[in-house]
Design an enzyme around this catalytic site. Structure first.
Site, PDB file in Angstrom:
ATOM      1  N   LYS A 135      31.817  49.872  28.207  1.00 27.86           N
ATOM      2  CA  LYS A 135      30.924  49.585  29.332  1.00 27.86           C
ATOM      3  C   LYS A 135      29.484  49.699  28.838  1.00 27.86           C
ATOM      4  O   LYS A 135      29.208  50.349  27.822  1.00 27.86           O
ATOM      5  CB  LYS A 135      31.161  50.579  30.471  1.00 27.86           C
ATOM      6  CG  LYS A 135      30.792  50.029  31.835  1.00 27.86           C
ATOM      7  CD  LYS A 135      31.822  49.064  32.374  1.00 27.86           C
ATOM      8  CE  LYS A 135      31.464  48.592  33.781  1.00 27.86           C
ATOM      9  NZ  LYS A 135      32.503  47.746  34.383  1.00 27.86           N
ATOM     10  N   ASP A 175      28.515  43.041  35.786  1.00 29.60           N
ATOM     11  CA  ASP A 175      28.815  44.135  36.698  1.00 29.60           C
ATOM     12  C   ASP A 175      27.695  44.111  37.732  1.00 29.60           C
ATOM     13  O   ASP A 175      27.058  43.065  37.924  1.00 29.60           O
ATOM     14  CB  ASP A 175      28.889  45.470  35.938  1.00 29.60           C
ATOM     15  CG  ASP A 175      29.518  46.589  36.771  1.00 29.60           C
ATOM     16  OD1 ASP A 175      28.758  47.378  37.348  1.00 29.60           O
ATOM     17  OD2 ASP A 175      30.757  46.664  36.852  1.00 29.60           O
ATOM     18  N   THR A 219      37.612  40.008  40.969  1.00 27.69           N
ATOM     19  CA  THR A 219      37.719  41.421  41.336  1.00 27.69           C
ATOM     20  C   THR A 219      38.036  41.568  42.816  1.00 27.69           C
ATOM     21  O   THR A 219      38.916  42.350  43.215  1.00 27.69           O
ATOM     22  CB  THR A 219      36.431  42.173  40.981  1.00 27.69           C
ATOM     23  OG1 THR A 219      36.115  41.961  39.602  1.00 27.69           O
ATOM     24  CG2 THR A 219      36.587  43.659  41.231  1.00 27.69           C
ATOM     25  N   SER A 386      38.677  38.068  33.021  1.00 29.50           N
ATOM     26  CA  SER A 386      37.818  37.995  31.835  1.00 29.50           C
ATOM     27  C   SER A 386      38.657  37.765  30.587  1.00 29.50           C
ATOM     28  O   SER A 386      38.293  36.975  29.709  1.00 29.50           O
ATOM     29  CB  SER A 386      37.005  39.290  31.682  1.00 29.50           C
ATOM     30  OG  SER A 386      35.874  39.286  32.516  1.00 29.50           O
TER      31      SER A 386
END
Length: 454
Positions: A135, A175, A219, A386
């Site tokens: 991340k 994000d 998502t 992804s």
């Protein structure tokens, strides 16, 4: 005489590992919370498979393979030099290249990036796809910035980060604060610096230059697919359900869209200023226009829809519903909110965001028999798609929306089955938190053992 009870070895081990995590990085509260939740879930598997402890798998999982911290200087429209801080935590690559989003938000710090990266390890493992966990992001706020300012920031950010990326090494995505626009600026700078058109080095790209259908929606869609699976396990479905969703960003919007497609009615959404209630059902296209085109606030919804009402501040969880989808940010749904939802008869909660429910709230839902889908399972659809984008890039291929959506639904059904079956195997049927943690851990741990000390 006082009888001294010695805790089981596996309980002592997880406590010792957690204490070491706290001592090493005392200020990283979000990372501590994520680590504790996982470690406590692993006691049954450690009791059954003591070899994991002998090879110090827990200690190795809790320490990132690499942590990058760098300066990001850029020039605003007034010609003033600004300086932000960039991060990339490459947590675990046992299953494949590091995979996880970039977050641009003022709250970003190393502890938050580590918590997100740690969660990503298990989330990615649950997909069954060959991707490791990582991340990143920066404490940069894109709100109120011009396209030119955001482009210059992204170019400076990628100037440093590019040396650590690669389609077989580390593949970031978007994000919070990082959408297709930002991914485009980042990819353009990567291409300029490397002189290579490596589509697979970033995901979340535009459809015209290597992106995948459904990636934007994934998502949110995946979260609703997971809820649907949880309800089906109980002989129920989403048709006619009253749903409340926190947030109004990408995840929330597309969760609302898919919920409507499956027959539910989303009656409330929110942003940092407050929430809007529309008893007839939220107009998702209007929310998309407000947020993606106008880049405005959710309160603007009532300017177009007179029947709706806007509540400044407050908690969106005060709106009665049978399904709650927290899709905003970490620790947004606390014990008080959980009690409000339970009083209103909530039957299912699924985390579209990462760790949005506090531990106390999770316990309340589980004790009440509510179907609770943890983020590492319920919102894994984004990273799964992804990985599907990476697959299309590797084959210089492009799949249809319908084909990709079908694959996403199948992956989410598989994740649900894995979590449910694992929970049952370890004596806690219906506990998706334990099922997700153990299933993700076992896949990563077994691979680490196969690869030796890495």
């Amino acid at each position: 005489m006082t009888i001294q009870h010695t805790p089981p070895a596996n309980l002592r081990l997880t406590a010792e590992v957690y204490e070491a995590v706290q001592a090493r990085d005392p200020a990283q509260s979000e990372f501590h919370q994520a680590a504790r939740e996982v470690l406590e879930s692993l006691e049954p598997v450690l009791a059954r498979h003591p070899g994991y402890a002998g090879h110090h798998i827990l200690e190795r999982l809790c320490e990132p393979e690499r942590q990058l911290l760098f300066r990001v200087p850029w020039v605003d429209d007034a010609g003033k030099v600004r300086v932000n801080r960039g991060f990339r935590v490459e947590f675990n690559s046992a299953l494949g290249p590091y995979k996880g989003g970039l977050r641009f938000h003022p709250s970003v710090n190393l502890g938050i990036v580590k918590f997100l990266g740690f969660e990503q390890i298990f989330k990615n493992a649950l997909t069954g796809l060959p991707i490791g966990g990582g991340k990143g992001g920066a404490d940069f706020d894109p709100k109120g910035r011009s396209d030119g300012e955001i482009m210059r920031f992204c170019q400076s950010f990628m100037t440093e980060l590019h040396r650590h990326l690669g389609e077989h090494t580390d593949v970031p995505a978007g994000d919070i604060g990082v959408g297709t626009r930002e991914i485009g600026y980042l990819f353009g700078q990567y291409k300029r610096i490397t002189n290579r058109y490596e589509s697979g080095v970033l995901t979340g790209k535009g459809l015209g230059w290597g992106g995948s259908h459904v990636r934007t929606e994934a998502t949110g869609y995946g979260t609703v697919y997971f809820v649907s699976e949880m309800l089906a396990e109980r002989g129920q479905d989403l048709d006619g359900r009253r749903i409340v969703i926190s947030g109004s960003g990408n995840v929330a919007m597309y969760a609302a869209q898919k919920a409507h497609q499956l027959g539910a009615r989303v009656v409330a959404m929110s942003d940092s200023g407050g929430y809007v209630v529309d008893e007839a059902g939220i107009d998702v296209e209007l929310v998309k226009e407000i947020k993606e085109v106008r880049r405005g606030r959710i309160k603007e919804y009532t300017q177009t829809v007179s029947r709706a009402r806007y509540v400044e501040g407050g908690s969106v969880w005060d709106v009665p519903c049978s399904v709650a989808l927290p899709c905003a940010t970490q620790n947004e749904l606390d014990e008080s909110a959980a009690r409000s939802l339970l009083a209103a008869g909530v039957v299912a909660v699924a985390e579209g965001a990462n760790m949005p429910t506090t531990p106390q709230a999770v316990r309340l839902f589980q004790d009440a028999g509510v179907a609770f889908g943890p983020g590492k399972a319920a919102n894994a659809g984004g990273v799964a798609t992804s990985a599907l984008e990476m697959r299309q890039n590797a084959g210089r291929d492009s799949w249809t929306f319908e084909d990709t959506d079908r694959r996403l639904a199948a992956i989410m059904a598989g994740i649900h089955t894995t979590c449910r079956a694992t929970a049952e195997e370890y004596g806690v049927p219906g506990n998706y938190v334990v099922g997700a943690n153990i299933a993700g851990f076992v896949r990563v741990a077994d691979t680490m053992l196969d690869l030796g000390v890495i």
